[in-house]
Enzyme design. Structure first.
Site, PDB file in Angstrom:
ATOM      1  N   GLU A 139      38.477 -32.347 -19.122  1.00  0.00           N
ATOM      2  CA  GLU A 139      38.159 -31.186 -18.279  1.00  0.00           C
ATOM      3  C   GLU A 139      39.412 -30.587 -17.633  1.00  0.00           C
ATOM      4  O   GLU A 139      39.548 -29.374 -17.523  1.00  0.00           O
ATOM      5  CB  GLU A 139      37.166 -31.603 -17.181  1.00  0.00           C
ATOM      6  CG  GLU A 139      36.736 -30.510 -16.235  1.00  0.00           C
ATOM      7  CD  GLU A 139      35.936 -29.408 -16.928  1.00  0.00           C
ATOM      8  OE1 GLU A 139      34.795 -29.665 -17.310  1.00  0.00           O
ATOM      9  OE2 GLU A 139      36.469 -28.298 -17.091  1.00  0.00           O
ATOM     10  N   GLY A 144      42.537 -25.935 -14.597  1.00  0.00           N
ATOM     11  CA  GLY A 144      42.718 -26.764 -13.407  1.00  0.00           C
ATOM     12  C   GLY A 144      41.413 -27.370 -12.947  1.00  0.00           C
ATOM     13  O   GLY A 144      40.777 -28.122 -13.692  1.00  0.00           O
ATOM     14  N   GLY A 197      59.325 -22.060  -6.684  1.00  0.00           N
ATOM     15  CA  GLY A 197      58.614 -23.178  -7.308  1.00  0.00           C
ATOM     16  C   GLY A 197      57.272 -22.804  -7.916  1.00  0.00           C
ATOM     17  O   GLY A 197      56.516 -23.670  -8.329  1.00  0.00           O
ATOM     18  N   LYS A 215      45.291 -23.671 -24.374  1.00  0.00           N
ATOM     19  CA  LYS A 215      44.017 -23.678 -23.655  1.00  0.00           C
ATOM     20  C   LYS A 215      42.935 -22.899 -24.400  1.00  0.00           C
ATOM     21  O   LYS A 215      41.787 -23.344 -24.487  1.00  0.00           O
ATOM     22  CB  LYS A 215      44.220 -23.114 -22.247  1.00  0.00           C
ATOM     23  CG  LYS A 215      45.053 -24.048 -21.355  1.00  0.00           C
ATOM     24  CD  LYS A 215      45.479 -23.324 -20.071  1.00  0.00           C
ATOM     25  CE  LYS A 215      46.254 -24.234 -19.126  1.00  0.00           C
ATOM     26  NZ  LYS A 215      46.863 -23.457 -18.015  1.00  0.00           N
TER      27      LYS A 215
END
Lengths: 438, 438
Positions: A139, A144, A197, A215
């Site tokens: 998953e 995410g 970042g 994905k």
């Protein structure tokens, strides 16, 4: 029928081993620690983290951890006979794949968040797991913390899935959102994102679309119950998107997003592709900004459903990994591991991108002379491309930006027409060409 | 530990019985017929609809059906020893509940889309199912085809859920969307919706919020692993929403939506409530219009995730029912029925609505006289209510609309302040009072 009966659970707790304690590993461990009592109440058995393999045991971690659990030797996790579930949270194909294969041979259940490994090597791993009635859950590999793989395999499983279209890479969505808000150029925004970042120092996999390619390959394989060869998924990143494209798209009522798209055509062929595209501002995905991801699925019975949330990060991806762990625990308890295994029954090829039919956006710079438009539109006509609308902008002196929106046409026709158009005397350059999705 | 082993599957197909062939039943049967081959491939066993109980066997149906399957006697479904799964698609508590209880006593797995029965009688039914290691699935009871119950019980199960907030009634969302677009009044839009079949002739359950009350009670019970007494869920419908409220909300940057809300407060008390509220236009739920539903969940690890889709109808709800059927089939095959049973471990009470703290919107009509504002704001001050903003509108002659936005305050304080304010000489009427959600 039912490996279940053979494997009924007879231990008093479930032992977990973890490979990797980076962003996802830390989120996973933190969540297991924080909500342990509730998690155990839900699965009906105690959970225990037995061993965590890391590269550097002395590194400072985002999560508080008993240092005696750490090892630099992955085999102390994979080969530990007491460990029931191995969570592979290293990422990349090598050595992750060899670890997972070995863990499967050892009879371990697997939870992974590794999109690249699942996209490239998923078939072999899923087959291996199925042959031993083991769970292999992933998953966290897409979106995410957004539940998307489980819902496709469960709640939506009765549908014939017609389309999956998603914003599935947070870094590029952050960059495009910022370019849109601030009318900034790609390289400036990328640099700033790297300084803060939000983007990795080597951002290639994100900005060139490879992350999204993995994905959408995973999602398409579930949606179409078909093996997808990831190398066949055409991919185009966002490096060519310039401020004027975003500006003109906005004026025309669109936003530019990097999309992963998997579609069945009317004649039942499959498209799987990643590219930036113009999306109407009132499209449900269009409001998905910054690091958020959203995935829209069209099923023959359910219609359109959309899933939205944070597409990366420690907490969100940790949530997905822990959800998978709990699912595996329930299967262990009930002797039903392998309950939902690989559903890639078919191995049909996907369409070549050249044959994909869509609407198109083209931006070019031309000399400001008479008959320019008729020359260019004549070429489009030669290739059977119908013009939907055209806007001329005077940019500077004798040169003009022209923005074309085209009715549906195969990519091949556009590509061939543009080759001819580029060579017209009056054409300074073809600046960009993007697809338009509905 | 694992009823699995006792129940391993030894039949060559799974027999389904259905109670009710209305909107949801037809969608379910149509989907099972249309995608049968793919569904069977995914679950690994043949599926067969054995019997369907209906009120009138001769009625014209939206789905083509072998008439010999139909019966007017529900017990021919419930008591048939060959039937494995009973789908209760009648709706309402009576006689649905007695049918489901009897089917459970007969050892049947249950799939239902019945929100009222699950909200009011879910505890007893879930306990009964758990005691016999039977499945009782109800994905279709909330959000139509949107996967929401399975994701909460699975993929998001590791999270401590802090908040569930949703637009979970399509009829009222259609009415409010139309009132917003057309600046129309409630009764006119309701009548038109009824004429077009978007609202039922008796729309009480929708417009008074009862339908949403059942649904948020179900979601809250899963989110908080706590039994929710549906009668304790405060409910307020949309009948008091007038065109000026929508107009003023719009000017202030808000839309008005009927929301189902379940929240944990900072001191760990639970709120569960249904009422119309002002929602900022940039809130992810704010763009959910017409018959669409959307549910946003905040988890301690995942952050905000949102699920969006058609909240009702034959195809969407049929999709959810078939997803549940497939889940049960997999459990039957692996002997793991009852794998995820009731998770309402606690029975803590929810907060009284009077104690709920939120921001507030108040619209009133006052005399256009000096010192009116100081009189009214003085009363708010007496009750410790801080004013965030105030707008005066001259409506006609000597009367003025005043719209107040208040900082956070308990409902009780507002309610008491308004009692005093109503009796001020200068106040013609307090026209409306709504909560503001973020």
């Amino acid at each position: 029928m039912g490996a279940g009966a053979e494997q009924a659970w007879n231990k008093n707790k479930i032992e977990i081993g973890i490979l990797g304690l980076g962003v996802v590993g830390s989120g996973t461990v933190a969540l297991l620690q924080r909500n342990r009592a509730e998690i155990e109440r839900k699965i009906g058995l105690p959970l225990h983290i037995k061993r965590i393999a890391v590269r550097d045991v002395d590194k400072n971690r985002a999560v508080e951890i008993d240092h005696s659990l750490l090892t630099t030797n992955a085999f102390e996790v994979i080969d530990d006979p007491e460990i029931d579930i191995v969570c592979e949270l290293i990422g990349g194909v090598d050595p992750a794949k060899s670890y997972v294969l070995r863990a499967l041979r050892n009879g371990k259940q697997i939870v992974t968040a590794n999109k690249e490994m699942m996209a490239k090597e998923g078939s072999e791993l899923m087959e291996q797991a199925a042959s031993k009635h083991l769970d292999l859950q992933f998953e966290g590999s897409v979106g995410g913390g957004i539940p998307i793989i489980q819902p496709m395999k469960n709640a939506l499983a009765g549908n014939r899935i017609l389309e999956v279209i998603g914003i599935i890479n947070g870094t590029t969505n952050y960059i495009l959102s910022k370019m849109t808000r601030e009318r900034a150029e790609f390289l400036d925004v990328l640099k700033e994102a790297q300084d803060h970042g939000y983007a990795e120092v080597d951002a290639t996999s994100d900005v060139e679309g490879f992350d999204a390619q993995y994905k959408i390959a995973i999602l398409a394989s579930i949606a179409f119950t078909n093996r997808i060869n990831v190398a066949d998924v055409s991919v185009e990143g966002i490096t060519r998107i310039a401020a004027p494209d975003i500006q003109y798209a906005d004026e025309l009522g669109y936003v530019i997003k990097l999309l992963g798209i998997a579609k069945r055509t009317a004649d039942d062929r499959m498209q799987v592709r990643v590219h930036p595209a113009l999306l109407p501002k009132n499209h449900p995905l269009a409001a998905t900004n910054d690091v958020y991801n959203a995935i829209m699925i069209k099923g023959d019975s359910v219609g359109d459903v959309m899933f939205y949330g944070r597409g990366a990060g420690s907490g969100p991806t940790g949530s997905a990994v822990v959800g998978d762990i709990m699912d595996v625990c329930r299967n262990l308890r009930f002797g039903s591991t392998g309950r939902i295994s690989c559903t890639c029954f078919d191995s049909k090829p996907i369409m070549a991108i050249e044959d994909v039919v869509s609407r198109h956006y083209i931006r070019m710079v031309v000399q400001d002379k008479p008959r320019v438009l008729s020359a260019i539109s004549g070429v489009f006509g030669d290739f059977d491309i119908n013009i939907e609308s055209m806007v001329q902008k005077t940019v500077q002196g004798k040169q003009t930006d022209i923005i074309w929106l085209m009715h549906e046409a195969p990519s091949k026709s556009i590509s061939e027409a543009l080759k001819v158009i580029k060579n017209l005397d009056v054409v300074v350059e073809v600046s960009n060409w993007l697809r338009v999705e509905e």
